[in-house]
Write an enzyme that holds these catalytic residues in place. Sequence first.
Site, short mmCIF file in Angstrom:
data_model
loop_
_atom_site.label_atom_id
_atom_site.label_comp_id
_atom_site.label_asym_id
_atom_site.label_seq_id
_atom_site.Cartn_x
_atom_site.Cartn_y
_atom_site.Cartn_z
N HIS A 172 0.83 -1.21 0.00
CA HIS A 172 0.00 0.00 0.00
C HIS A 172 0.87 1.26 0.00
CE1 HIS A 172 -3.88 2.00 1.79
NE2 HIS A 172 -3.23 2.82 0.99
N ARG A 217 2.19 8.63 -6.91
CA ARG A 217 1.72 9.88 -7.54
C ARG A 217 2.00 10.02 -9.03
NH1 ARG A 217 -1.55 10.44 -3.40
NH2 ARG A 217 -0.60 11.11 -1.46
N ASN A 247 -4.78 5.97 -7.23
CA ASN A 247 -5.37 7.33 -7.20
C ASN A 247 -4.39 8.38 -7.70
OD1 ASN A 247 -3.88 6.92 -4.86
ND2 ASN A 247 -5.10 8.34 -3.66
N HIS A 302 -11.17 1.45 0.96
CA HIS A 302 -10.86 2.45 1.99
C HIS A 302 -12.15 2.69 2.79
CE1 HIS A 302 -8.81 6.40 3.21
NE2 HIS A 302 -9.96 6.38 3.84
N HIS A 319 -5.41 -0.27 6.09
CA HIS A 319 -5.25 0.61 7.26
C HIS A 319 -6.39 0.57 8.29
CE1 HIS A 319 -7.45 3.04 4.40
NE2 HIS A 319 -6.39 3.47 3.77
N ASP A 341 1.03 2.82 3.62
CA ASP A 341 0.17 3.91 3.14
C ASP A 341 1.00 5.17 2.89
OD1 ASP A 341 -2.01 5.31 2.25
OD2 ASP A 341 -3.02 5.46 4.19
N HIS A 347 3.04 14.40 0.09
CA HIS A 347 2.42 15.69 -0.24
C HIS A 347 3.49 16.76 -0.17
CE1 HIS A 347 -1.69 14.31 -0.34
NE2 HIS A 347 -1.57 13.75 0.85
N GLY A 394 -2.44 12.47 4.81
CA GLY A 394 -1.41 11.53 4.38
C GLY A 394 -0.02 11.90 4.85
ZN LIG Z 1 -6.70 4.53 2.07
#
Ligand SMILES: [Zn+2]
Lengths: 309, 438
Positions: free
Chosen positions: B71, B75, B105, B189, B242, B315, B319, B334
């Site tokens: 996980h 980006r 994502n 999620h 998570h 996870d 950023h 995050g």
């Molecule tokens: Zn998530």
Amino acid sequence: MGFLKNRHLLGLADVSAEETATILETAFSFREVLDRPIRKVPTLQGKTVVNLFFESSTRTRISFELAQKRLSADTVNFSSDTSSLMKGESFKDTAQNIEAMKVDCIVIRHPVPGAPVHLTRYVKAVVINAGDGTHEHPTQALLDMMTLQEKFGEIKGLNVAIIGDIAHSRVARSNIIGLNRMGASVTLCGPPTLMPLGIEELGVRIDYDLDQVLDWADAINVLRIQRERHGVCFIPSIREYRDLFGITRERLGRLDKQVTIMHPGPMNRGVEIDSDVADSDNAIILDQVLNGVAVRMSILYLLLGDQPG
Amino acid sequence: MQSRPLPRLYLIRNANIIDPVREKEFGGEIFLKNGRIVEIGKKVQVEESSGKVEEVDAEGRYVTHGFCDIHAHFREPGREDKETLVSGSRAALGGGFTTVCVMPNTDPPLDTPELIRFIVEKAADLPVNIHPIGAVTRNQDGEELTEMAAMVREGAVAFSDDGIPLKDGGVVRRALEYTTSLGVPIINHSEDPQLKGEGQMNEGVWSTRLGLAGIPGVSESAMVSRDVQLAEFTGGRLHVPHVTTRESAEWIRWAKERQLKVTAEVAPHHLYFTDADLSTYDTNLKVAPPIRSEADRQALIECLRDGTVDCLATDHSPHTVEEKEAPFDWAPCGMIGLESAFGAIWKVLSGASFSLIEMVQKITINPRSLFGFETDLFRKGTPAELVFFDPEKEWTFSREQIQSKSRNSPFLGKGMRGKVLQVIARGMIHDLPPAGSL
Ligand SMILES: [Zn+2]
């Protein structure tokens, strides 16, 4: 350097009982200044204070501004609607720009909890929290305490109830912390949907029966109620709210004693409080307003004033 | 980090070998040829005739399987300013990870076979193994299923709309049903958007104190309970990412007792921090789902011990500094996590009296088996994926050590236990700077 342990006033959570007493005592001496024909002292001459308001609040801003002027500080106002700000980056930019203009103190009002803490990371100036989201509003709680002390002689041992929207109230949080520290008992009363999780751990009682609470209380602090917040309904109707938690003359009339009434304003007359209750002799709402200036003078002086000798 | 090609014949001597498959720890040797495992044992036979053998003395070092993270968010495509497959690979190596699964994502999201192929092709030459996870729904809008079979053919190892909860139970049902023929898990999620509301952190006494809007634990467990029931109904494979609350874990336990194909992971930050740590309004601690209470933290540790939660996953969510410098409500959720993972987890788990073997299992064979990867990396002929570390080393995580493009870590300045020293993967040896030096 100021007279308090911390450089900033970010909330009452880090102000001791002893310091609170000092702040209130100093505020009372400034109250005398406000009663003089010339209501101005040179205490903060040469100091510059910026009132940085990211959320509109005419009352709090005017109160701070007056306090600054009474102490002879130079005052600048900056207000901005947060929606026009490009969020994070410009918060920091705004802070650094103001810092670059060499100011001694920033009074900040912001809709995001913790924003004043955040500000201290970017500026060297003393930061005073004038209300941050639903976190704290320390000067409001201090002026509430000052007004109680004025009325009752001391805060210790008082039974104070805070009524209404506790969940969204920074006034409630600061009051709970401050009153507890000064030895008052605090009971919260309002709909369960507006009671934040775990608040009992701050040392308060919760009671959903207003009549019982009024029976117990020496003073009540009535909060402004809104039916909706962020598009969520927390109470089914204003009618029902008024029925359960409204401070009406009729309700007070059933008591065999007088209860002192406070409200941080702005009031919804006829909603959380009846107009004639707000204007009655038991209400100390206008004293709160006057004491607000004195408390803010006290804070400014204690944080910015020069230590004697 | 210094990197060099692995010599053709490479003999590691005097290592403390941890074998998570056979649950053994022993002093011994590892012999590698052309980047593959030839032999592992107390004493190995080296075929001298085939050329010069480079020998290395691993005295005092522990060696085990390269870590696997199922996980992470790299980006790319779309937000290469935060992380790329290249920078993410370096961050992975910095944390001892040799295999990483990346969430879809991105911008655009990985929702077509072509985009899955894009990741697989771009990752082909990178120093770690990168496997894409495909989106469950087109454009991650929670409505129409993606071409899952074709995406699996191109290399997708699981499906998730991670970052965005699948709020429509009907879609979760179809996704679980459809993938029963593909043998890959659906990862949801779990955060009910309505229950989450405007929430910014765990709802409890700390959100009340800080005045930050709360996210109740039930926003997670309510969705987990729906999903595990759908896993039972469809026979599909569900992986819960998570996990943060005791109640969610109880639903996962319920599913496991019924022998459903349900698995779960926990993130290092949910094991290390509690909501009380948010008292400084550190935006790096703003994550989704949020950091929970001490009671939840303890429950998660116990779930990891008893197997209710199968494995650890970072996870890793990079950023930019600018985004995280915002006031709390406005900062994105995050934190980066690959490089701090081992030191943070081992600090917590060694304190909770886990053995080193148990800990290693949670970041090697357990996650690998969930996604159908080879679990025995010590088997003869397997490409070498090894990590060398010092489990006793106490150190502080610092900004200068970060290989990721981003710096959004609440672990900065925090105490770590156990330091990754060297990684071997895909025919390369990577030496990491020791703690304290830059
Ligand atoms: Zn998530």
